[in-house]
Write a protein that holds these residues in place. Structure first.
Motif, PDB file in Angstrom:
ATOM      1  N   ALA A 211       0.683  -1.266   0.079  1.00  0.00           N
ATOM      2  CA  ALA A 211       0.051   0.009   0.125  1.00  0.00           C
ATOM      3  C   ALA A 211       0.879   1.376   0.054  1.00  0.00           C
ATOM      4  O   ALA A 211       1.864   1.343   0.821  1.00  0.00           O
ATOM      5  CB  ALA A 211      -0.829   0.016   1.290  1.00  0.00           C
ATOM      6  N   TYR A 212       0.675   2.214  -0.886  1.00  0.00           N
ATOM      7  CA  TYR A 212       1.052   3.585  -0.727  1.00  0.00           C
ATOM      8  C   TYR A 212      -0.069   4.342  -0.004  1.00  0.00           C
ATOM      9  O   TYR A 212      -1.250   4.285  -0.527  1.00  0.00           O
ATOM     10  CB  TYR A 212       1.015   4.270  -2.024  1.00  0.00           C
ATOM     11  CG  TYR A 212       2.262   3.680  -2.867  1.00  0.00           C
ATOM     12  CD1 TYR A 212       3.698   4.066  -2.919  1.00  0.00           C
ATOM     13  CD2 TYR A 212       1.849   2.659  -4.040  1.00  0.00           C
ATOM     14  CE1 TYR A 212       4.685   3.675  -3.865  1.00  0.00           C
ATOM     15  CE2 TYR A 212       3.078   2.273  -4.715  1.00  0.00           C
ATOM     16  CZ  TYR A 212       4.328   2.760  -4.568  1.00  0.00           C
ATOM     17  OH  TYR A 212       5.384   2.314  -5.339  1.00  0.00           O
ATOM     18  N   ASN A 265       6.585  -5.038  -4.163  1.00  0.00           N
ATOM     19  CA  ASN A 265       8.058  -5.384  -4.994  1.00  0.00           C
ATOM     20  C   ASN A 265       9.009  -5.008  -3.912  1.00  0.00           C
ATOM     21  O   ASN A 265      10.213  -4.757  -4.123  1.00  0.00           O
ATOM     22  CB  ASN A 265       8.076  -4.615  -6.254  1.00  0.00           C
ATOM     23  CG  ASN A 265       8.113  -3.183  -6.118  1.00  0.00           C
ATOM     24  OD1 ASN A 265       7.806  -2.653  -4.846  1.00  0.00           O
ATOM     25  ND2 ASN A 265       8.221  -2.137  -6.975  1.00  0.00           N
ATOM     26  N   LEU A 266       8.509  -5.004  -2.619  1.00  0.00           N
ATOM     27  CA  LEU A 266       9.525  -4.630  -1.630  1.00  0.00           C
ATOM     28  C   LEU A 266      10.513  -5.884  -1.483  1.00  0.00           C
ATOM     29  O   LEU A 266       9.887  -6.968  -1.568  1.00  0.00           O
ATOM     30  CB  LEU A 266       8.646  -4.408  -0.315  1.00  0.00           C
ATOM     31  CG  LEU A 266       8.218  -2.936  -0.212  1.00  0.00           C
ATOM     32  CD1 LEU A 266       7.427  -2.846   1.262  1.00  0.00           C
ATOM     33  CD2 LEU A 266       9.362  -2.130   0.103  1.00  0.00           C
ATOM     34  N   PRO A 267      11.580  -5.860  -0.969  1.00  0.00           N
ATOM     35  CA  PRO A 267      12.577  -6.894  -0.736  1.00  0.00           C
ATOM     36  C   PRO A 267      11.973  -7.905   0.563  1.00  0.00           C
ATOM     37  O   PRO A 267      11.073  -7.394   1.321  1.00  0.00           O
ATOM     38  CB  PRO A 267      13.740  -6.356  -0.247  1.00  0.00           C
ATOM     39  CG  PRO A 267      13.746  -4.692  -0.789  1.00  0.00           C
ATOM     40  CD  PRO A 267      12.307  -4.338  -0.744  1.00  0.00           C
ATOM     41  N   ALA A 271       9.168  -4.457   5.696  1.00  0.00           N
ATOM     42  CA  ALA A 271       7.690  -4.288   5.870  1.00  0.00           C
ATOM     43  C   ALA A 271       7.535  -2.679   5.480  1.00  0.00           C
ATOM     44  O   ALA A 271       6.188  -2.344   5.229  1.00  0.00           O
ATOM     45  CB  ALA A 271       7.642  -4.343   7.269  1.00  0.00           C
ATOM     46  N   ARG A 272       8.393  -1.788   5.545  1.00  0.00           N
ATOM     47  CA  ARG A 272       8.044  -0.480   5.209  1.00  0.00           C
ATOM     48  C   ARG A 272       9.205   0.204   4.578  1.00  0.00           C
ATOM     49  O   ARG A 272      10.476  -0.114   4.883  1.00  0.00           O
ATOM     50  CB  ARG A 272       7.554   0.233   6.257  1.00  0.00           C
ATOM     51  CG  ARG A 272       7.228   1.697   6.151  1.00  0.00           C
ATOM     52  CD  ARG A 272       6.752   2.444   7.485  1.00  0.00           C
ATOM     53  NE  ARG A 272       6.490   3.860   7.399  1.00  0.00           N
ATOM     54  CZ  ARG A 272       6.313   4.552   7.976  1.00  0.00           C
ATOM     55  NH1 ARG A 272       6.182   4.125   9.323  1.00  0.00           N
ATOM     56  NH2 ARG A 272       6.126   5.873   8.038  1.00  0.00           N
ATOM     57  N   ASP A 302       5.564   6.359   1.177  1.00  0.00           N
ATOM     58  CA  ASP A 302       5.911   5.512   1.937  1.00  0.00           C
ATOM     59  C   ASP A 302       5.241   4.068   1.231  1.00  0.00           C
ATOM     60  O   ASP A 302       4.175   4.341   1.034  1.00  0.00           O
ATOM     61  CB  ASP A 302       5.917   5.206   3.351  1.00  0.00           C
ATOM     62  CG  ASP A 302       6.849   6.174   4.218  1.00  0.00           C
ATOM     63  OD1 ASP A 302       7.890   6.945   3.508  1.00  0.00           O
ATOM     64  OD2 ASP A 302       6.825   6.241   5.337  1.00  0.00           O
ATOM     65  N   LYS A 303       5.931   3.200   1.150  1.00  0.00           N
ATOM     66  CA  LYS A 303       5.378   1.844   0.743  1.00  0.00           C
ATOM     67  C   LYS A 303       5.322   0.785   2.034  1.00  0.00           C
ATOM     68  O   LYS A 303       6.059   0.840   2.699  1.00  0.00           O
ATOM     69  CB  LYS A 303       6.093   1.165  -0.086  1.00  0.00           C
ATOM     70  CG  LYS A 303       6.521   1.898  -1.573  1.00  0.00           C
ATOM     71  CD  LYS A 303       7.780   1.593  -2.214  1.00  0.00           C
ATOM     72  CE  LYS A 303       7.483   0.320  -3.179  1.00  0.00           C
ATOM     73  NZ  LYS A 303       8.478  -0.058  -4.132  1.00  0.00           N
TER      74      LYS A 303
END
Length: 459
Positions: A211-212, A265-267, A271-272, A302-303
């Protein structure tokens, strides 16, 4: 009639306090518990208020140094908003809210697929309580103030190290030991209590989405049309291939909350993370120009990785001195906005049932009754959120065309049968919004007199 009078007085700027009855006077001295709640999020605060109103002593342990302005918007649906009056939350909370007058679902191109005008009046008529949009911190602060007014003790800046079930004691990293009769695990998705209960590490699992979360101020929006959207609260969804967006006003129409739900697409293990505005805008290139105009005002973002857990086998430990609530046991995707609402329900039901105690020996049965009332509903909502993701994230093709046909065939008409947007679905919406935690407690007490009859206390 009383609800109508209260609603009218609020609309003209006056307040009226409904006479309150609490179960505190029903709890005799020998049944009063010392309840230790781990976590001062919405579920923990709701439980603190509900248990304190029932006459129990409540202590809350929270790892944050202060309950500061974190997070963004919340959509509070009638199943939760109806609790605010019972808990006697301040009338100022309503002044910080925005009540959407319409709910619209757009195809990502901008085409209107579904539109519910007079959404606010329809919701109030059906469920006798409003659908309101709030900033999370406004609700958290209102709950916190009410809990303190009820005598709840807070220990901030304390991280839980271990739980001693033999003595019902919470031990913190700093060395503090907090004993009680019952521990309530309200410490969210990354619950330390859950790990202590299971005896192992239990990290949440990725859902495949992130989520953005964006908050814009009306005063910063120069475009007159967009500013009008913010100042005249409505709720808008844009649904498209693999993603969707939701926008709604907060704080009386002075702020706008946007949430963009997109593929993760976060590593692994992150988590953020600070996001790229350019990357975010690129994901919605070709979408509705109105949405993209809003995104043009974003200068940082933030993602947030969206996570979940597998179902827990039980929410109560064998000694019946630990019970789980909220995201610690049923974390939810935000696609039906029920994470916060369901957590508030949990707190109301748990505290409500504990308000009918006659002796401490009834605690095990009451906790099992709470679990039977809440576990199936919480887990069913979790499953429904994944179904909503599927219906909102369809790629262009035959399945999406069938979905859009259902939408468009009922546009401007009374919706009948299953509907792709559960926000207005005549089958799902009443199940979600029509739930009354306080009435469910009263019904459970009537149906289970064997649990609440006076028994010989433990000596």
């Amino acid at each position: 009639m009383l609800d109508f009078i209260i609603g009218y007085l609020r609309r003209v700027g006056l307040t009226f306090q409904r006479p309150q009855t609490t179960s505190a006077e029903m709890v005799p001295d020998e049944a009063q518990l010392r309840i230790v709640i781990v976590g001062a999020g919405l579920s923990g605060l709701a439980t603190a208020i509900s248990c304190a109103m029932a006459g129990h002593t409540v202590v809350v342990i929270e790892q944050a140094k202060e309950l500061a302005e974190v997070g963004a918007g919340l959509q509070i649906t009638p199943n939760a908003s109806r609790l605010f009056q019972h808990w006697q939350l301040p009338s100022s909370l309503y002044a910080s809210a925005a009540e959407p007058t319409a709910l619209t679902v757009h195809k990502y191109t901008g085409q209107t697929l579904a539109h519910s005008p007079s959404f606010h009046t329809t919701i109030r008529a059906k469920y006798t309580s409003p659908f309101i949009d709030l900033h999370r911190v406004d609700l958290q602060q209102a709950l916190y103030a009410r809990a303190k007014a009820l005598g709840v003790t807070f220990h901030l800046d304390e991280r839980v190290d271990s739980l001693d079930f033999a003595t019902t004691t919470v031990r913190t990293v700093s060395g503090r030991a907090v004993p009680g009769d019952l521990i309530v695990a309200a410490d969210g998705l990354w619950s330390r209590c859950r790990e202590c209960f299971l005896g192992r590490k239990d990290d949440p699992l990725p859902t495949g989405d992130l989520a953005y979360r964006i908050v814009l101020r009306a005063e910063d929006i120069r475009d007159e049309k967009l500013r009008t959207w913010v100042e005249n609260p409505e709720c808008h969804f844009w649904i498209g291939p693999g993603a969707h967006a939701v926008g709604y006003s907060m704080r009386g129409g002075s702020m706008y909350n946007l949430v963009l739900l997109v593929p993760d697409n976060l590593p692994p293990g992150v988590a953020r993370q600070v996001g790229s505005v350019e990357e975010m805008r690129g994901l919605f290139e070709g979408w509705d120009p109105v949405l993209n105009q809003f995104l043009s005002y974003v200068d940082s973002v933030d993602k947030w990785k969206l996570m979940h857990h597998a179902e827990m086998e039980t929410w109560v430990n064998e000694k019946s001195n630990l019970v789980f609530i909220g995201d610690a046991c049923h974390p939810m995707l935000p696609y039906l906005a029920q994470g916060a609402n369901s957590s508030l329900e949990d707190g109301a039901v748990l505290g409500g049932l504990l308000g009918y105690m006659k002796t401490k020996s009834q605690l095990p049965e009451i906790l099992r009754l709470y679990e039977s009332m809440r576990k199936s509903r919480g887990e069913a909502i979790v499953k429904e959120t994944f179904k909503q993701r599927n219906d909102f994230h369809m790629c262009d093709g035959p399945e999406q065309e069938r979905r859009d046909h259902i939408f468009l065939s009922q546009l401007g008409k009374e919706i009948k049968g299953a509907f792709p947007s559960r926000w207005t679905c005549p089958e799902v919406q009443p199940w979600l919004y029509g739930y009354d935690a306080l009435k469910e407690v009263e019904k459970a007490v009537r149906l289970h007199p064997e649990v609440f009859s006076k028994v010989t206390p433990n000596l």
